[in-house]
Design an enzyme around this catalytic site. Structure first.
Site, PDB file in Angstrom:
ATOM      1  N   HIS A  12       0.841  -1.193   0.000  1.00  0.00           N
ATOM      2  CA  HIS A  12       0.000   0.000   0.000  1.00  0.00           C
ATOM      3  C   HIS A  12       0.874   1.240   0.000  1.00  0.00           C
ATOM      4  O   HIS A  12       1.945   1.231   0.612  1.00  0.00           O
ATOM      5  CB  HIS A  12      -0.920   0.014   1.238  1.00  0.00           C
ATOM      6  N   ASP A  44      -7.946  -5.466   0.006  1.00  0.00           N
ATOM      7  CA  ASP A  44      -8.426  -6.301  -1.085  1.00  0.00           C
ATOM      8  C   ASP A  44      -8.056  -7.767  -0.942  1.00  0.00           C
ATOM      9  O   ASP A  44      -8.517  -8.599  -1.720  1.00  0.00           O
ATOM     10  CB  ASP A  44      -7.863  -5.782  -2.420  1.00  0.00           C
TER      11      ASP A  44
HETATM   12  N1  CMC Z   1       4.132  -7.544  -4.829  1.00  0.00           N
HETATM   13  C1  CMC Z   1       5.465  -7.523  -5.033  1.00  0.00           C
HETATM   14  N2  CMC Z   1       6.226  -6.420  -4.909  1.00  0.00           N
HETATM   15  C2  CMC Z   1       5.614  -5.279  -4.581  1.00  0.00           C
HETATM   16  C3  CMC Z   1       4.223  -5.224  -4.362  1.00  0.00           C
HETATM   17  C4  CMC Z   1       3.479  -6.403  -4.492  1.00  0.00           C
HETATM   18  N3  CMC Z   1       2.153  -6.414  -4.302  1.00  0.00           N
HETATM   19  N4  CMC Z   1       3.867  -3.950  -4.055  1.00  0.00           N
HETATM   20  C5  CMC Z   1       4.994  -3.233  -4.085  1.00  0.00           C
HETATM   21  N5  CMC Z   1       6.052  -4.029  -4.397  1.00  0.00           N
HETATM   22  C6  CMC Z   1       7.458  -3.622  -4.485  1.00  0.00           C
HETATM   23  C7  CMC Z   1       7.732  -2.872  -5.769  1.00  0.00           C
HETATM   24  O1  CMC Z   1       8.155  -3.720  -6.787  1.00  0.00           O
HETATM   25  C8  CMC Z   1       8.787  -1.891  -5.348  1.00  0.00           C
HETATM   26  O2  CMC Z   1      10.024  -2.576  -5.316  1.00  0.00           O
HETATM   27  P1  CMC Z   1      11.390  -1.793  -5.694  1.00  0.00           P
HETATM   28  O3  CMC Z   1      11.552  -0.736  -4.670  1.00  0.00           O
HETATM   29  O4  CMC Z   1      12.435  -2.872  -5.640  1.00  0.00           O
HETATM   30  O5  CMC Z   1      11.189  -1.235  -7.077  1.00  0.00           O
HETATM   31  C9  CMC Z   1       8.426  -1.556  -3.895  1.00  0.00           C
HETATM   32  O6  CMC Z   1       7.676  -2.691  -3.416  1.00  0.00           O
HETATM   33  C10 CMC Z   1       7.579  -0.310  -3.754  1.00  0.00           C
HETATM   34  O7  CMC Z   1       6.492  -0.402  -4.664  1.00  0.00           O
HETATM   35  P2  CMC Z   1       5.822   0.837  -5.387  1.00  0.00           P
HETATM   36  O8  CMC Z   1       5.081   0.367  -6.591  1.00  0.00           O
HETATM   37  O9  CMC Z   1       6.840   1.924  -5.560  1.00  0.00           O
HETATM   38  O10 CMC Z   1       4.805   1.304  -4.257  1.00  0.00           O
HETATM   39  P3  CMC Z   1       3.569   2.247  -4.480  1.00  0.00           P
HETATM   40  O11 CMC Z   1       3.325   2.920  -3.195  1.00  0.00           O
HETATM   41  O12 CMC Z   1       3.741   3.094  -5.689  1.00  0.00           O
HETATM   42  O13 CMC Z   1       2.392   1.195  -4.827  1.00  0.00           O
HETATM   43  C11 CMC Z   1       0.604  -0.299  -4.637  1.00  0.00           C
HETATM   44  C12 CMC Z   1       1.417   0.784  -3.938  1.00  0.00           C
HETATM   45  C13 CMC Z   1      -0.641  -0.624  -3.792  1.00  0.00           C
HETATM   46  C14 CMC Z   1       0.103   0.209  -5.997  1.00  0.00           C
HETATM   47  C15 CMC Z   1       1.461  -1.570  -4.810  1.00  0.00           C
HETATM   48  O14 CMC Z   1       1.867  -2.067  -3.552  1.00  0.00           O
HETATM   49  C16 CMC Z   1       0.766  -2.669  -5.616  1.00  0.00           C
HETATM   50  O15 CMC Z   1       0.792  -2.633  -6.856  1.00  0.00           O
HETATM   51  N6  CMC Z   1       0.100  -3.650  -4.924  1.00  0.00           N
HETATM   52  C17 CMC Z   1      -0.678  -4.672  -5.611  1.00  0.00           C
HETATM   53  C18 CMC Z   1      -2.019  -4.094  -6.031  1.00  0.00           C
HETATM   54  C19 CMC Z   1      -2.955  -3.916  -4.840  1.00  0.00           C
HETATM   55  O16 CMC Z   1      -3.140  -4.802  -4.016  1.00  0.00           O
HETATM   56  N7  CMC Z   1      -3.611  -2.727  -4.799  1.00  0.00           N
HETATM   57  C20 CMC Z   1      -4.620  -2.411  -3.774  1.00  0.00           C
HETATM   58  C21 CMC Z   1      -4.220  -1.265  -2.906  1.00  0.00           C
HETATM   59  S1  CMC Z   1      -5.285  -1.093  -1.467  1.00  0.00           S
HETATM   60  C22 CMC Z   1      -6.857  -0.684  -2.097  1.00  0.00           C
HETATM   61  C23 CMC Z   1      -6.882   0.518  -2.962  1.00  0.00           C
HETATM   62  O17 CMC Z   1      -6.203   1.510  -2.699  1.00  0.00           O
HETATM   63  O18 CMC Z   1      -7.649   0.520  -3.933  1.00  0.00           O
END
Ligand code: CMC
Length: 428
Positions: free
Chosen positions: A306, A363
């Site tokens: 998140h 989720d």
């Molecule tokens: N699985 C594997 N690696 C992950 C995941 C994951 N679910 N989420 C983040 N990472 C890694 C990512 O690859 C990155 O690694 P690095 O620093 O080596 O490049 C690091 O963690 C930080 O990720 P980010 O994409 O920069 O983080 P963000 O804050 O931009 O993204 C997020 C947050 C929710 C979009 C992301 O964690 C994600 O895509 N999760 C899966 C989708 C999900 O479950 N979304 C629902 C969110 S809660 C409900 C809502 O808000 O709608």
């Protein structure tokens, strides 16, 4: 707000910027005059360090795993209140007394029918259309039906539009489902609760009586509460940005629905259950954990991670327990729940997930419950949109009433070509 100041040194010249305190949470540096003073923009893709507005609705402490609506912890609201109460709280700032709650519930109940002409819209969609595509179109179409509630500067009209949106969303969502399965639309019933009425419109058929199971009504209501608002997330920011131009409220909510649909946001609940089903059995979990960690593989563990929570998502805690309760009470044994629990345990011990502070989010477990209730996965994000409509309209109202509100207009770091002369096509 107690002001003090931050010194920013730009090319040897120190400048003072006010620091503003909120009631709780990080202070903010007030950089509104930054461009005028320096001829520079600040650069913050994804708005990770930018407060786009002042808000009194929802507070999140991502490190502590705290989520408060108007000061009330989400777990207390989920366990003890109702979705109608939370909707009133978000819209009005205080929990309602009994009379206020009855009046509010009655008002919402009396707005649940949609204009009969609206039902003809559905026939324009393919039967296999994703219900979120239908939601975007039909909610946007509401703007062509309710012309008496579109003066956004009139608080009474804003309130009517807000009530209409909260009230009609379950009807529109249930109709999207009915259309996809080829069953007749079911009209709302004023003798049922908000959530009971939604379930009845979704699952009842004219051929036989439908019995509402209180266990399911309770679980559904809890899921609605847990999705009601979440401060300045992507879809809420979209609603605010669309609304900042003075756009029609129904069109603004349609914009929010479009944003919510994405798999990184609301679409993750559908993606999470599909992923758990694809994993199938706990012995295949290591393969998926390895893929999630592989930099060359775009796969992510859906329902994990998140932007704000770097500790457990408090909504996931409530849902994790609710998933067991609901499946137990309904006498369902779903191997997907076992896979989810095992995956959670393995990921929580894995260095990659520990270091990056990736925990289950809202989720991760919601899909298991929704599937037990009988919803197909494509409807999951629709249910999220239904509940989040409360937050969207509350945030939209707050924005319009804020005297500091201006049209949202971010700037950019331009890296395209500099000025050059046009060359006619025969000379290129
Ligand atoms: N699985 C594997 N690696 C992950 C995941 C994951 N679910 N989420 C983040 N990472 C890694 C990512 O690859 C990155 O690694 P690095 O620093 O080596 O490049 C690091 O963690 C930080 O990720 P980010 O994409 O920069 O983080 P963000 O804050 O931009 O993204 C997020 C947050 C929710 C979009 C992301 O964690 C994600 O895509 N999760 C899966 C989708 C999900 O479950 N979304 C629902 C969110 S809660 C409900 C809502 O808000 O709608």
């Amino acid at each position: 707000m107690a002001d003090n100041s931050a010194k920013i040194d730009i090319n040897g010249t120190a400048q003072d910027y006010g620091i503003i305190d909120g009631s709780v949470g990080p202070q903010v540096v007030d950089i509104r005059k930054f461009y005028a003073n320096t001829d520079m923009f600040t650069y913050d893709p994804g708005f990770t360090s930018t407060a786009s507005c002042e808000s009194g609705l929802t507070y999140i402490d991502g490190d502590q795993g705290i989520l408060l609506h108007r000061g009330y912890p989400i777990d207390q609201l989920a366990e003890q209140s109702s979705f109608m109460e939370v909707a009133y709280l978000l819209l009005n700032g205080e929990l309602p007394g009994k009379n206020d709650l009855d009046t509010f519930t009655n008002t919402i109940t009396r707005h649940t029918m949609v204009h009969e002409q609206l039902s003809t819209f559905y026939r324009g969609f393919r039967r296999d259309a994703h219900p979120m595509a239908i939601m975007c179109g039909v909610v946007g179409a509401l703007s062509s039906f309710y012309h008496d509630s579109t003066d956004i500067n009139d608080p009474v009209q804003r309130r009517i539009a807000s009530h209409r949106l909260i009230a009609k969303m379950p009807t529109i969502a249930a109709m999207a489902y009915k259309y996809s399965v080829g069953q007749p639309f079911v009209y709302p019933r004023n003798d049922l609760s908000y959530t009971g009425n939604f379930l009845n419109m979704t699952f009842s058929v004219p051929a036989e009586e439908y019995h509402l199971d209180p266990v399911i009504v309770d679980a559904m209501d809890k899921i609605f509460i847990l999705h009601a608002d979440h401060e300045q997330n992507a879809s809420t920011s979209t609603v605010r940005l669309a609304g900042s131009s003075g756009a029609n409220p129904f069109a603004c909510i349609a914009a929010g629905i479009a944003c919510l649909w994405g798999p990184a946001h609301g679409g993750a609940n559908e993606a999470a259950l599909n992923m758990l089903r694809e994993i199938g059995t706990p012995d295949r979990i290591p393969e998926y954990i390895a893929r999630a960690k592989d930099k060359n593989d775009p796969f992510r563990l859906m329902g994990f991670g998140h932007r704000v929570y770097k500790n457990f998502d408090p909504r996931a805690k409530v849902l994790s327990k609710a998933a067991t309760d609901v499946l137990d009470k309904l006498g369902i044994s779903d191997p997907v729940l076992d896979t989810a629990r095992e995956l959670e345990q393995i990921a929580l011990k894995d260095d990659y997930f520990v270091e990056k502070k990736l925990y289950p989010n809202v989720d991760f477990y919601s899909g298991v419950i929704l599937s037990a209730i009988g919803f197909p996965t494509e409807m999951f994000t629709v249910l999220f949109a239904l509940a989040r409509t409360v937050g969207w309209v509350a945030q939209w109202n707050e924005m319009i009433s804020d005297p500091a509100q201006r049209i949202g207009r971010p700037r950019q770091l331009y890296t395209g070509p500099t000025m050059r002369d046009y060359v006619p096509v025969d000379k290129r």
